[in-house]
Structures are given as structure tokens and as C-alpha cells.
Design a protein around this motif. Structure first.
Motif, PDB file in Angstrom:
ATOM      1  N   LEU A 270      11.780   1.277  -3.179  1.00 31.40           N
ATOM      2  CA  LEU A 270      10.474   1.067  -3.798  1.00 31.40           C
ATOM      3  C   LEU A 270       9.922   2.375  -4.352  1.00 31.40           C
TER       4      LEU A 270
ATOM      5  N   LEU B  48      12.895   1.641   2.662  1.00 31.82           N
ATOM      6  CA  LEU B  48      11.928   1.286   1.623  1.00 31.82           C
ATOM      7  C   LEU B  48      11.715   2.416   0.621  1.00 31.82           C
ATOM      8  N   GLU B  49      11.807   3.660   1.079  1.00 30.17           N
ATOM      9  CA  GLU B  49      11.647   4.788   0.156  1.00 30.17           C
ATOM     10  C   GLU B  49      12.773   4.829  -0.875  1.00 30.17           C
TER      11      GLU B  49
ATOM     12  N   ALA C 125       7.068  -6.065   1.237  1.00 36.17           N
ATOM     13  CA  ALA C 125       6.733  -4.642   1.362  1.00 36.17           C
ATOM     14  C   ALA C 125       6.259  -4.080   0.026  1.00 36.17           C
ATOM     15  N   ARG C 126       6.847  -4.551  -1.067  1.00 34.76           N
ATOM     16  CA  ARG C 126       6.435  -4.110  -2.403  1.00 34.76           C
ATOM     17  C   ARG C 126       5.005  -4.553  -2.700  1.00 34.76           C
TER      18      ARG C 126
ATOM     19  N   VAL D 265      11.061   2.758   6.862  1.00 36.12           N
ATOM     20  CA  VAL D 265      10.563   3.713   5.869  1.00 36.12           C
ATOM     21  C   VAL D 265      11.717   4.318   5.074  1.00 36.12           C
TER      22      VAL D 265
ATOM     23  N   LEU E 279       2.661  -2.511  -0.643  1.00 37.42           N
ATOM     24  CA  LEU E 279       2.596  -1.141  -1.137  1.00 37.42           C
ATOM     25  C   LEU E 279       1.598  -1.034  -2.278  1.00 37.42           C
TER      26      LEU E 279
ATOM     27  N   TYR F 238       7.290   5.207  -5.376  1.00 37.95           N
ATOM     28  CA  TYR F 238       5.993   5.679  -4.873  1.00 37.95           C
ATOM     29  C   TYR F 238       5.723   5.269  -3.422  1.00 37.95           C
ATOM     30  N   TYR F 239       6.751   4.845  -2.690  1.00 34.92           N
ATOM     31  CA  TYR F 239       6.493   4.438  -1.301  1.00 34.92           C
ATOM     32  C   TYR F 239       6.037   5.629  -0.453  1.00 34.92           C
TER      33      TYR F 239
ATOM     34  N   ARG G 241       2.158   6.455   0.069  1.00 32.21           N
ATOM     35  CA  ARG G 241       1.272   5.764   1.017  1.00 32.21           C
ATOM     36  C   ARG G 241       1.043   6.593   2.282  1.00 32.21           C
TER      37      ARG G 241
END
Length: 462
Positions: free
Chosen positions: A395, A391-392, A425-426, A388, A429, A397-398, A401
Motif C-alpha cells: 500500500l 502492508l508497507e 486495510a487500504r 505492517v 489507510l 503511503y502506509y 500513518r
């Protein structure tokens, strides 16, 4: 498209679904008449067996939805549709038998049920052979005009060319883009009245696909088009409807803020969701107890280590919690504190682990987290904190979610195979944001039904 409970259904799928309901009813009635004639029974009015026939129709139609009979592949390939129909009718017959055991008055005779199942396959296949490629014909597709001739317009062009597309592009209008990639686009200056041009093309929708909207919106043109009765859409909204996901390449914060969705008036649906989670998780844990016991013994016999393992995940509002799963990897699969994506044919997975991962049995203990309220049956899959954090950063707006409770299954899980990369992951998402934005009990039901398809055909399990 027709919008039902916040979800868009293509016209061709809706028509086929209605015709299938009729075919199932005819199959059940023909089966009863055939069996009655065999035993010499005097025919009775149709209304006397209406509850039994209606039950047969509903149960089999639910099974058809669950195994993906109305998916794009099934609509394009008769062979694919035949396989899905055979599986759905078999599952529907088993469900009908179980229902007959619980509520005898709603069931058909066993011999009649077998006849009805066989006739259903014949009738449903005959319907698809008769229709052929009619359902994919342009008469069922919406006609759209694209304002733009750049990369965004090209994305719509490629989307329209995909099998099963619900729309056809009948015209492109170049709005003075610097990087024009649609050679057939007509320059806006060459069109005297854009609204008349759209009407002459018999378009039902105009999609705004400009590369740069700042000080470039043709407001006067859009207003005139709107007043002719033609629907005007922005590309982000259009792609969301057509693909079932929020497109990160075209979306911007203002669209997320001002578009429909993320409704706060969910008190009743949220209460219903929680009650369902409590009831379903309790039943699942009780019913699956013998299976879990057998798998636990097999895991213990194959490799050293605990049967269950706990893993930290990120849940609602970024709160951490521990999920419980059946161990499917070696005990030394990861170094302490190091999170590693699972790979295809991962050597860390045990023989028993490979089986339970394919069948999703390793996920069943997560029903305990559902019962405690840390998860729901349906929602975005909870990720590990290490993933997380990464990815934050990569990406957009991660973090959004995590505004809904994580789930065992979800919109991304039934629409995208297992992924173990940033690009995967994108993609997931985009599906997760769609679910968070368009949540409804109907969408939850659809996901739960479609999870049956994922379990039966686990293409992406690792």
C-alpha cells in the motif's frame, strides 16, 4: 459546504442542526410552562431559566451527534432517524440527570425533564416530517462542472448519485481523453468560451478530473474560470472533502506535499491532547476497575490462560510497544510468531470474548498505554509488526500513518467496519491519512462522540 475547525459540514446538515437547536429550546420551555401550570406557579421571565434550558439544549444535541442523528442514513430514512432520536434523547436525559446531581442549579425539575424529553422527540420528528426530502433537494447541493470524461470523471458521477451526496454534476467537458466513458460529456472544442459555459450552468465549482495531467492542464481556461469567482479544485482535494478520506487512486506525492494539512503548528493542541489523555485514561481506569474485575473472573472461569495478554504493536515513528488487552480468544489462538487476521465468527473467540469484543470492553486496558504516552485516545489503530511489514510493501503511503500517535479509537474506526484483508486495510489507510492530515481538537472530539454510536451499533466488531 461550510468549513468549521478544518472540517466540512454540508449545508443541509448545518441547517437541520440549527433548526434542531431551536426545537430543543422550544421543547424545554414548553415543558417548563406545562409543569408550572399544573402546580399553579406564576410564570416568570424566560431569562430566569435560560441556564437550565441552554444546558438541556447542549447536552441533548451532543447526544444526537454522538449516536449519528446527522448521518446520511438518518437524513434519508425517517424510520432510521426515529430510532436514533429515541436513543439520543434517552442518553441525553440520563446525562442531564447526572449533571443535575453534580450541579443542581443547571438541572430542570425531574418531571419537567421528562416532559422536555417527550416533547423533544415530538418536535424533532415533526421537523423531519415537515422537511421531508427537502434537505436532499438540489437547492442545498453545490453545482459542479467536471473537466474530464474518463474513469476519474465517472467516479465523480457515481459519487454524485449516492444518497446524501452534497453536490450535483451539471456538466462534463471532455478534454480529449483517449478512453472516454461519459457519453454526455461535451467536447472542449465545441465550447467557444469555457468560463462563460461554466457561468451559464450556474456552477459554483469546477473539478479537474483529467486522466493524465502532464502537458494537458488547460491553464488559460482554469485562470479565466477562477477570475469569474467559480472555485477550481483538483479531484484529490475534492474527494478528500466529500468522502472524508485521502483517495489513494488519485493522490500523488506532490499533492500531499503542497496541499493544506500536516501542520507543524500543533504545540498547543498537542499539549491539550496529552493532558486530556492523562486525565481521561486515569478516570477510565478507576471507573472501569469493578467492570474489569468482573470480566476477568468470567474469563478465568470459562477458559484456561491469563486474563490479560500483551501484544507487540507499531506506534509513533515506527517504534514498537506492547498493548494490554483482555483475552478474548483461546490461549492457543495463534502459533508462536504467526500473526493471523481475525475473521467473522472466528472459532478462536470464546463466549465471553465475543461479548466483550462487541461492547469494546476488551479495549479498556489500553488506557494504560494511553497513560504511559505510547498511545492516545484518538488516532490510527496500531497494527502488528508482521502486518505492517506486509502492508508497507503493498500500500502506498502506509508508513505515513505512523507520523501520528496511535489510538484506541479513530477516524477509520467510526467510518469503516472491521476489516481483515488488504483491501480493508487500504480503505482504512485512506481514513487514517485524512486524520493525520486534518487533525484538530474538534476532529478528536467528533471521533470520541461518534465512538458512542460504534459501541451502541457494533456492526463491524469481531
Amino acid at each position: 459546504m461550510i468549513r468549521l475547525f478544518k472540517q466540512y459540514v454540508p449545508n443541509a446538515v448545518l441547517l437541520l442542526g440549527l433548526l434542531d437547536l431551536i426545537m430543543l429550546g422550544l421543547a424545554a420551555e414548553a415543558a417548563w410552562s406545562l409543569r408550572a401550570s399544573q402546580i399553579g406557579q406564576v410564570p416568570t421571565p424566560f431569562t430566569t431559566r435560560l441556564p437550565q434550558i441552554a444546558t438541556f439544549i447542549v447536552v441533548l444535541h451532543i447526544a444526537m451527534v454522538a449516536v449519528g442523528v446527522y448521518g446520511a442514513q438518518a437524513l434519508q430514512s425517517l424510520r432510521f432517524a426515529t430510532a436514533r432520536l429515541l436513543v439520543s434523547v434517552s442518553l441525553g436525559g440520563l446525562a442531564q440527570s447526572a449533571l443535575f446531581f453534580l450541579v443542581p442549579t443547571l438541572g430542570l425539575w425531574r418531571s419537567t425533564l421528562l416532559y422536555a424529553m417527550a416533547l423533544s422527540v415530538v418536535f424533532l420528528l415533526a421537523l423531519r416530517i415537515l422537511l421531508g426530502k427537502t434537505l436532499g433537494h438540489q437547492v442545498f447541493k453545490r453545482r459542479i462542472v467536471v473537466l474530464g470524461a474518463g474513469q476519474r470523471a465517472q467516479r465523480l458521477k457515481h459519487l454524485a448519485q449516492r444518497p446524501g451526496a452534497a453536490f450535483v454534476v451539471v456538466g462534463y467537458v471532455s478534454m480529449s481523453e483517449a478512453n472516454r466513458v461519459i457519453p454526455e460529456a461535451i467536447a472542449r472544442d465545441a465550447i467557444y468560451n469555457l468560463a462563460d459555459h461554466v457561468v451559464l450552468l450556474n456552477a459554483s465549482e469546477v473539478v479537474l478530473a483529467l486522466e493524465e495531467r502532464r502537458n494537458a492542464l488547460p491553464l488559460k481556461d482554469l485562470l479565466r474560470i477562477k477570475t469569474t469567482g467559480v472555485h477550481v479544485n483538483e479531484i484529490s482535494t475534492f474527494l478528500e472533502r466529500e468522502t472524508g478520506r485521502v483517495d489513494l487512486d488519485s493522490v500523488n506525492p506532490s499533492w500531499l506535499i503542497f496541499s493544506d494539512g500536516f501542520s507543524s503548528s500543533r504545540m498547543l493542541s498537542s499539549a491539550f491532547k496529552r493532558l486530556f489523555d492523562i486525565a481521561a485514561s486515569t478516570v477510565l481506569l478507576i471507573v472501569a476497575a469493578p467492570l474489569l474485575l468482573g470480566v476477568a473472573i468470567a474469563i478465568k472461569l470459562e477458559s484456561k490462560g491469563p486474563v490479560f495478554y500483551r501484544q507487540r504493536r507499531v506506534g509513533l515513528y515506527n517504534q514498537g510497544f506492547d498493548i494490554v488487552k483482555l483475552r478474548s480468544m483461546r490461549q492457543d489462538a495463534e502459533a508462536p510468531g504467526v500473526a493471523v487476521w481475525a475473521e467473522k465468527d472466528d472459532p478462536r473467540i470464546t463466549r465471553i470474548g465475543r461479548i466483550i469484543r462487541k461492547l469494546r470492553i476488551d479495549e479498556i486496558p489500553q488506557a494504560w498505554s494511553v497513560l504511559k504516552g505510547e498511545m492516545s485516545f484518538v488516532g490510527p489503530r496500531p497494527e502488528r509488526p508482521q502486518f505492517v511489514d506486509d502492508l508497507e510493501q503493498k500500500l502506498p503511503y502506509y508508513a505515513e500513518r505512523h507520523m501520528v500517535k496511535p489510538g484506541i479509537t479513530g477516524w477509520a474506526q467510526i467510518n469503516y467496519p472491521y476489516g481483515a484483508s488488504i483491501e480493508d486495510a487500504r480503505q482504512k489507510l485512506e481514513y487514517d491519512l485524512y486524520y493525520a492530515k486534518n487533525y484538530s481538537p474538534f476532529l478528536d472530539l467528533l471521533i470520541l462522540l461518534q465512538t458512542v454510536r460504534v459501541v451502541l451499533w457494533p456492526e463491524g466488531a469481531r
